[in-house]
Scaffold this motif. Sequence first.
Motif, PDB file in Angstrom:
ATOM      1  N   GLN A 115       0.764  -1.163   0.011  1.00  0.00           N
ATOM      2  CA  GLN A 115       0.014   0.079   0.027  1.00  0.00           C
ATOM      3  C   GLN A 115       0.975   1.263   0.128  1.00  0.00           C
ATOM      4  N   SER A 116       1.955   1.187   0.536  1.00  0.00           N
ATOM      5  CA  SER A 116       3.035   2.272   0.645  1.00  0.00           C
ATOM      6  C   SER A 116       3.995   2.228  -0.332  1.00  0.00           C
ATOM      7  N   GLY A 117       4.022   1.404  -1.422  1.00  0.00           N
ATOM      8  CA  GLY A 117       4.987   1.313  -2.310  1.00  0.00           C
ATOM      9  C   GLY A 117       6.298   1.044  -1.827  1.00  0.00           C
ATOM     10  N   GLN A 118       6.284   0.235  -0.923  1.00  0.00           N
ATOM     11  CA  GLN A 118       7.423  -0.396  -0.307  1.00  0.00           C
ATOM     12  C   GLN A 118       7.880  -1.720  -0.606  1.00  0.00           C
ATOM     13  N   ASP A 119       9.102  -2.119  -0.705  1.00  0.00           N
ATOM     14  CA  ASP A 119       9.513  -3.505  -0.876  1.00  0.00           C
ATOM     15  C   ASP A 119       9.190  -4.274   0.314  1.00  0.00           C
ATOM     16  N   PRO A 120       8.274  -5.451   0.437  1.00  0.00           N
ATOM     17  CA  PRO A 120       8.255  -6.282   1.511  1.00  0.00           C
ATOM     18  C   PRO A 120       9.413  -6.453   2.290  1.00  0.00           C
ATOM     19  N   GLN A 121      10.790  -6.755   1.459  1.00  0.00           N
ATOM     20  CA  GLN A 121      11.844  -7.290   2.249  1.00  0.00           C
ATOM     21  C   GLN A 121      12.307  -5.902   3.113  1.00  0.00           C
ATOM     22  N   GLN A 122      12.141  -4.861   2.577  1.00  0.00           N
ATOM     23  CA  GLN A 122      12.741  -3.595   3.353  1.00  0.00           C
ATOM     24  C   GLN A 122      11.720  -3.346   4.676  1.00  0.00           C
ATOM     25  N   ALA A 123      10.548  -3.670   4.445  1.00  0.00           N
ATOM     26  CA  ALA A 123       9.661  -3.411   5.459  1.00  0.00           C
ATOM     27  C   ALA A 123      10.055  -4.576   6.701  1.00  0.00           C
ATOM     28  N   PHE A 124      10.547  -5.851   6.287  1.00  0.00           N
ATOM     29  CA  PHE A 124      10.757  -6.995   7.256  1.00  0.00           C
ATOM     30  C   PHE A 124      12.193  -6.345   8.005  1.00  0.00           C
ATOM     31  N   GLY A 125      13.008  -5.780   7.141  1.00  0.00           N
ATOM     32  CA  GLY A 125      14.378  -5.518   7.643  1.00  0.00           C
ATOM     33  C   GLY A 125      14.073  -4.241   8.483  1.00  0.00           C
ATOM     34  N   HIS A 126      12.950  -3.390   8.237  1.00  0.00           N
ATOM     35  CA  HIS A 126      12.550  -2.101   9.198  1.00  0.00           C
ATOM     36  C   HIS A 126      12.346  -2.826  10.513  1.00  0.00           C
ATOM     37  N   LEU A 127      11.252  -3.663  10.388  1.00  0.00           N
ATOM     38  CA  LEU A 127      10.949  -4.388  11.717  1.00  0.00           C
ATOM     39  C   LEU A 127      11.812  -4.914  12.514  1.00  0.00           C
TER      40      LEU A 127
END
Length: 460
Positions: A383-395
């Motif tokens: 929804q935010s146009g972010q790569d899912p892998q980047q989202a998991f890395g951020h978490l």
Amino acid sequence: MKSAVETLSPTRAKLTVEVPFEELKPSLDKAYKQIAQQINVPGFRRGKVPPQVIDRQVGRDVVRDQALNDVLPQKYSEAMQENDLTPLAQPEIEVTRFEDDGPLEFTAEVDVKPEIVLPDYAGLEAQVDDVEVTDEDVEEQVQALRERFGTLKDVERPAADGDFVVIDLKATQNGQPVEGAEVTGMSYQVGKGGMLDGLDEAVTGLSAGEEKEFTSQLVGGDLIGQDVDVVVKVSQVQEQELPEVDDEFAQLASEFDTVEELKADVRERLGRGKRLEQAAAARDAVLEALLEKVEVPLPEGIVTDELNNRRQQFEQQLAFAGLTLEKYLEDEGQTQEEFEADLERRVRESVAAQLVLDEIAAKNEYGVDQNELTQHIIRRAQQSGQDPQQAFGHLQEHPHHIQEYAAEIVRGKALAELVEGAKVTDKSGNEVRLKGLLPDGTFAEETEGAEESTEESTEA
């Protein structure tokens, strides 16, 4: 450990906690061991420095402070659980007593989850607009599709509304060029707007090779909001030729053979989108109907923080669009007071809704499994146009966000329960079907996966 709680308001509590020395001593011992590993003292191996030597070398106060940082969060958490309190924010902690070989005493003031008495929310009633796709809606979409496949041809006449022009722009202030405010060979559609105030009026009527000067305000850079002199020169005037709406166009712009099939598909897609809009309106209407039946004390600290966050986010969005808040309010015909009142109203409704949904989730003991969390993170990233892998890395770097995502999931489940149990009708009196609605606007079959699909559409 002993603790007592004083209720300051329905949403704020003050804890008084006393920790005997026996419970404090393990943290002191731990502090001595950690410091012993960090210092070098002649005559002693690293990690084997006695406490009395550490007291002389680094000071007893350093040890006590480190022990305090270790024990305070633990004892605060235990006291909250002991008194059955759920914190909503970080506490304000004050140490009132901390003596050598004596007890530790501290107080903690914190916003807490209020007691909410839920009414019977089965069968809530709400009304939403009809789902209606008009011929005008279909024609508008087909027109947009024609423009995507349109071609441009040069014309030898003055530019008019709807034409495309190729322009050069240069801005100056007090006769000096403005850095970064010069473009060459840019294509622009007359009447589209969204660039510089006065540009449309300036280029209208200009032929290729002609230029005009006008005054405007920049929408970015160091001089944002300041008057500058702009010279625009037109090098080309182009007219857009659109394809005829026929079967050949349908085959060019889609996988369909006829224009009737294309329009039918457009109508179906518009219907799915309007169905999702109706579902979102139903969600809001059902939640609003419940909030009218329940009294929700609001923690003012949470409301203030959320107000500040939303105001800051909104101003950042305006800045990104090249607008100031003052310009936005002027365009909207809204005063600062009206804007603030509307923002506060929406924030209060949002906080109240979260608290009520949390209460429903707790009542039904909703949980979150790993698959739900993973899918939620992926959807949020998309929804935010972010790569899912980047989202998991951020978490991984900010694990506290996992609790926020888990809260969003269980609130979605609570909202899905509300919506599915409600009676929602459109203005024509027809019952609105919501169960099994998928994020693409279609319906799932009435299977075991329908409930999950409804939760996904509720989140969407």
